[in-house]
Design a protein around this motif. Sequence first.
Motif, mmCIF file in Angstrom:
data_model
loop_
_atom_site.group_PDB
_atom_site.id
_atom_site.type_symbol
_atom_site.label_atom_id
_atom_site.label_comp_id
_atom_site.label_asym_id
_atom_site.label_seq_id
_atom_site.Cartn_x
_atom_site.Cartn_y
_atom_site.Cartn_z
ATOM 1 N N LYS A 172 3.160 -14.193 7.077
ATOM 2 C CA LYS A 172 3.796 -14.569 8.135
ATOM 3 C C LYS A 172 2.871 -15.395 9.272
ATOM 4 O O LYS A 172 3.674 -16.114 10.078
ATOM 5 N N LYS A 189 3.185 -19.129 10.504
ATOM 6 C CA LYS A 189 4.375 -19.456 11.461
ATOM 7 C C LYS A 189 5.718 -20.013 10.768
ATOM 8 O O LYS A 189 6.488 -19.729 11.078
ATOM 9 N N THR A 226 3.393 -13.170 0.813
ATOM 10 C CA THR A 226 3.591 -11.859 1.102
ATOM 11 C C THR A 226 5.217 -11.814 0.883
ATOM 12 O O THR A 226 5.937 -12.938 0.853
ATOM 13 N N ARG A 227 5.775 -10.539 0.973
ATOM 14 C CA ARG A 227 7.371 -10.809 0.950
ATOM 15 C C ARG A 227 7.879 -11.309 2.091
ATOM 16 O O ARG A 227 8.995 -12.078 2.068
ATOM 17 N N GLN A 255 5.420 -14.218 -5.104
ATOM 18 C CA GLN A 255 5.420 -12.949 -4.248
ATOM 19 C C GLN A 255 4.321 -11.967 -4.747
ATOM 20 O O GLN A 255 4.491 -11.587 -5.991
ATOM 21 N N ILE A 256 3.413 -11.348 -4.107
ATOM 22 C CA ILE A 256 2.389 -10.520 -4.514
ATOM 23 C C ILE A 256 2.640 -9.205 -3.567
ATOM 24 O O ILE A 256 2.995 -9.083 -2.431
ATOM 25 N N SER A 282 6.862 -5.295 -4.742
ATOM 26 C CA SER A 282 8.119 -5.811 -5.326
ATOM 27 C C SER A 282 7.776 -7.236 -5.948
ATOM 28 O O SER A 282 8.889 -7.634 -6.183
ATOM 29 N N SER A 320 -1.133 -9.303 6.991
ATOM 30 C CA SER A 320 -1.707 -8.066 7.995
ATOM 31 C C SER A 320 -2.189 -7.114 6.983
ATOM 32 O O SER A 320 -3.108 -6.313 7.410
ATOM 33 N N GLN A 369 2.329 -2.156 0.908
ATOM 34 C CA GLN A 369 3.223 -2.598 -0.233
ATOM 35 C C GLN A 369 2.444 -4.080 -0.621
ATOM 36 O O GLN A 369 2.566 -4.356 -1.804
ATOM 37 N N HIS A 370 1.896 -4.692 0.265
ATOM 38 C CA HIS A 370 1.084 -5.953 -0.133
ATOM 39 C C HIS A 370 -0.075 -5.584 -1.085
ATOM 40 O O HIS A 370 -0.352 -6.205 -1.994
ATOM 41 N N ASN A 395 -7.761 -13.694 9.646
ATOM 42 C CA ASN A 395 -6.720 -13.193 10.404
ATOM 43 C C ASN A 395 -7.051 -13.296 11.860
ATOM 44 O O ASN A 395 -8.193 -12.978 12.186
ATOM 45 N N ASP A 410 -8.168 -18.083 14.382
ATOM 46 C CA ASP A 410 -6.824 -18.865 13.830
ATOM 47 C C ASP A 410 -6.609 -19.550 12.495
ATOM 48 O O ASP A 410 -7.583 -20.399 12.448
ATOM 49 N N ALA A 411 -5.892 -19.189 11.807
ATOM 50 C CA ALA A 411 -5.641 -19.903 10.488
ATOM 51 C C ALA A 411 -5.600 -21.300 10.704
ATOM 52 O O ALA A 411 -6.184 -22.097 9.732
ATOM 53 N N THR A 447 15.748 -1.300 -1.747
ATOM 54 C CA THR A 447 14.743 -1.697 -1.052
ATOM 55 C C THR A 447 13.989 -0.425 -0.458
ATOM 56 O O THR A 447 12.969 -0.882 0.301
HETATM 57 C C1 LIG Z 1 9.981 -1.131 -0.420
HETATM 58 C C2 LIG Z 1 9.051 -2.212 0.159
HETATM 59 C C3 LIG Z 1 8.531 -3.380 -0.943
HETATM 60 C C4 LIG Z 1 7.873 -4.042 -0.370
HETATM 61 N N1 LIG Z 1 7.169 -5.082 -1.134
HETATM 62 C C5 LIG Z 1 6.387 -6.013 -0.668
HETATM 63 C C6 LIG Z 1 5.604 -6.837 -1.657
HETATM 64 O O1 LIG Z 1 5.902 -6.946 -2.888
HETATM 65 N N2 LIG Z 1 4.677 -7.879 -0.966
HETATM 66 C C7 LIG Z 1 4.646 -7.815 0.198
HETATM 67 O O2 LIG Z 1 3.756 -8.600 0.626
HETATM 68 N N3 LIG Z 1 5.157 -7.114 1.277
HETATM 69 C C8 LIG Z 1 6.274 -6.151 0.471
HETATM 70 N N4 LIG Z 1 6.952 -5.396 1.633
HETATM 71 C C9 LIG Z 1 6.749 -5.582 2.891
HETATM 72 C C10 LIG Z 1 5.545 -5.235 3.897
HETATM 73 O O3 LIG Z 1 5.807 -3.789 4.162
HETATM 74 C C11 LIG Z 1 5.019 -5.962 4.853
HETATM 75 O O4 LIG Z 1 6.181 -6.126 5.831
HETATM 76 C C12 LIG Z 1 4.772 -7.560 4.608
HETATM 77 O O5 LIG Z 1 3.606 -7.386 3.583
HETATM 78 C C13 LIG Z 1 4.188 -8.252 5.581
HETATM 79 O O6 LIG Z 1 3.939 -9.686 5.514
HETATM 80 P P1 LIG Z 1 2.766 -10.518 6.382
HETATM 81 O O7 LIG Z 1 1.556 -9.794 6.084
HETATM 82 O O8 LIG Z 1 3.074 -11.878 5.732
HETATM 83 O O9 LIG Z 1 3.439 -10.508 7.688
HETATM 84 P P2 LIG Z 1 2.963 -9.644 9.116
HETATM 85 O O10 LIG Z 1 2.886 -8.027 8.692
HETATM 86 O O11 LIG Z 1 3.883 -9.948 10.246
HETATM 87 O O12 LIG Z 1 1.631 -10.024 9.287
HETATM 88 C C14 LIG Z 1 1.431 -11.424 9.646
HETATM 89 C C15 LIG Z 1 -0.197 -11.245 10.023
HETATM 90 O O13 LIG Z 1 -0.851 -12.811 10.426
HETATM 91 C C16 LIG Z 1 -1.575 -12.586 11.527
HETATM 92 N N5 LIG Z 1 -1.481 -14.008 12.283
HETATM 93 C C17 LIG Z 1 -0.572 -14.415 13.132
HETATM 94 N N6 LIG Z 1 -1.107 -15.679 13.696
HETATM 95 C C18 LIG Z 1 -1.965 -15.892 12.846
HETATM 96 C C19 LIG Z 1 -2.908 -17.124 12.947
HETATM 97 N N7 LIG Z 1 -2.638 -18.128 13.735
HETATM 98 N N8 LIG Z 1 -4.055 -17.221 12.148
HETATM 99 C C20 LIG Z 1 -4.335 -15.979 11.539
HETATM 100 N N9 LIG Z 1 -3.635 -15.166 11.255
HETATM 101 C C21 LIG Z 1 -2.489 -14.757 12.095
HETATM 102 C C22 LIG Z 1 -1.138 -11.542 12.205
HETATM 103 O O14 LIG Z 1 -2.153 -11.021 12.986
HETATM 104 C C23 LIG Z 1 -0.543 -10.468 11.313
HETATM 105 O O15 LIG Z 1 -1.876 -9.452 10.643
HETATM 106 C C24 LIG Z 1 7.353 -4.259 1.175
HETATM 107 C C25 LIG Z 1 8.198 -3.365 2.071
HETATM 108 C C26 LIG Z 1 8.963 -2.299 1.316
HETATM 109 C C27 LIG Z 1 9.348 -1.364 2.458
#
Ligand SMILES: Cc1cc2nc3c(=O)[nH]c(=O)nc-3n(C[C@H](O)[C@H](O)[C@H](O)COP(=O)(O)OP(=O)(O)OC[C@H]3O[C@@H](n4cnc5c(N)ncnc54)[C@H](O)[C@@H]3O)c2cc1C
Lengths: 335, 263
Positions: free
Chosen positions: A221, A224, A246-247, A260-261, A264, A279, A283-284, A298, A316-317, B122
């Motif tokens: 995420k 952006k 990520t999800r 998706q890794i 799930s 992050s 789950q990831h 990150n 910053d990515a 989920t």
């Molecule tokens: C039952 C269940 C199953 C799930 N299965 C999965 C699954 O299979 N896969 C999965 O991935 N998730 C899964 N999830 C979701 C998981 O819990 C997280 O919500 C998800 O992995 C978060 O995705 P993210 O890291 O992309 O987003 P976020 O947690 O929002 O992280 C975003 C990160 O980006 C960083 N960031 C922001 N801006 C910048 C920038 N400009 N440069 C560099 N870094 C930046 C932030 O510091 C933050 O660490 C599941 C959840 C549940 C409850």
Amino acid sequence: MDVKEYRGVMVLGEQRNGTIHRVTFELLNRGRSLADKLGVELSCAILGDRVDDLGEVILRGADKVYHVCSQDLATFLPGPYTRALVQLIQEEKPEIIIAAATTTGRTVMPLVAARLGTGLTADCTYLDIDPEERILLQTRPAIGGNIMATIKTPFTRPQMATVRPRSTRPAPRDESRTGEITVKNYGDMLVSLTERFLEFMADPSQEVNIQDADIIVSGGKGLKNREGFKLVEELARVLGAGVGATRDAVELGWISYSHQIGLSGKTVSPKLYIAVGISGKVQHLAGMQTSETIVAINKDPDAQIFQVADFGIVGDAFEVVPELIDALKKLRTGA
Amino acid sequence: MNIVVLIKQVPGTDNVKMDPKTGTMIRTGKDNIINPLDENALEEALRLKRSLKNVTVTVVSMGPESAMKAIKEAIAMGADGGILLSGRAFAGSDTIATARVLSSAIRKLWPVDLILCGERATDGETGQTGAMVAAMLDIPVQTYVQKLEVGDGIITVERLVEGGFERVQVKIPALVTVVKGINQPGFPTLAGKLRAKEVQVPVWGPEDVGLVPDEIGLKGSPTRVVKIFSPKLSRDTIMYRHDNTGRAISELINFLGAREIIV
Ligand SMILES: Cc1cc2nc3c(=O)[nH]c(=O)nc-3n(C[C@H](O)[C@H](O)[C@H](O)COP(=O)(O)OP(=O)(O)OC[C@H]3O[C@@H](n4cnc5c(N)ncnc54)[C@H](O)[C@@H]3O)c2cc1C
């Protein structure tokens, strides 16, 4: 149920068109270490019609192979598979049975568990033996946040679990190993009167094979938007890598679900995993923490992804990734 | 044709609390939703109701009393009625105990031709309750279904599997678990919402489905959560802060070179 009557570890191998599938060797790797801890035999059940190279299953760690052989098992149908496995379990009485969390394993295992009235734990990331109780400890990510749960099946047998494909390496081949192959014929009881397999249609677009990639660049995420996510795709192109996500990135529609890794999604263990703007929620991590080398980018120095990383860049990515792409391109041209 | 749709109420956010003692989930009932894949299952039932004659759709859910909201929502979307399986004794059920409760309730609703549910929920993500219910009812099951056609006493499904899809035919009664791609769930209608207010949804406890305490809840569950914990993940991490010297990038390239990942 007398739990003491049950002995030995069994894995449910898989075949596709009569060829042993790689996931079987991964299961043998897990199964071997559990069997050794318990000091019992490791067996492998293979359900299918004609199956080639059952000897390979022995070389990869099985002491016994049970080939339940029938044309009714050539392709997967829940009814025949369940009846075959229930029959085999009742004859051989393994204390533990482990299958892959494939569409087959995830369908047949709950059916068998319900028939036998025993417990089943899906998608375990870690399996171990409690030495005092001689019981299987099944660990999987729990709901929400960064929690793992360890689960056991104390009163019923077999203790059943599935593990994700690619969450372990295949067991190595040992030419000196010996074992026993038994063919089981269960005859008419495997014929299904209520189910009929019609056809399989391959769909290459559905299976983006990131699981076979040596390098995976994965985005979250933090990128952006869809436009930002392209940065990850470009880095992947330069490295000749697969693209993961990520999800959250998938749900935002930046890339399709097949990338998706995680819990799930898919489980991968490439030579190199680069996580950008991820992050590192459990789950990831469940889908990538066995990667050989992990690099994280990150902007948050406390992001959990850094804990599993071998190399981390806090930044910053949108600045780091373009610079990295440039550097790699220069390296390529020898500049 | 009688269709039962199994629905589960799940938390709308990813932040569910766990009870540290029992390792089971604590539900607050705040911003709970119908498990998204169960909405697909419901939509499939409603699609059949629209295209075939004499179809009734009954939703069945096991959960706390607050799960009534999910059932009412399903009725507002077009289901004919619902049953809520609720009671203290059900709490702490694992997938086997849950399937036992659901299958007992379905047996009470018999004759049923088709049972639909989402491939997984989920929250728990085990994806095994549906198949377990089918086993307990001793009827055929098809999982990961992305397309469903009803014929004369049979259904033909398309199952999403590794590397493609399979077409399989099964006799009904049968249970089918669906994946996201099967359809696009609809929304509650105004008429539906009004109807949902009127429809009486019975609440069944263990006695109503003929189960004794030993068969349900924690007692009736073959699995036990032994502990919950935060995972220790750590690797020895080399950390650099990105700045305008280019050092972080060059160190990374050296690091990858030393590990023979890039040459
Ligand atoms: C039952 C269940 C199953 C799930 N299965 C999965 C699954 O299979 N896969 C999965 O991935 N998730 C899964 N999830 C979701 C998981 O819990 C997280 O919500 C998800 O992995 C978060 O995705 P993210 O890291 O992309 O987003 P976020 O947690 O929002 O992280 C975003 C990160 O980006 C960083 N960031 C922001 N801006 C910048 C920038 N400009 N440069 C560099 N870094 C930046 C932030 O510091 C933050 O660490 C599941 C959840 C549940 C409850």
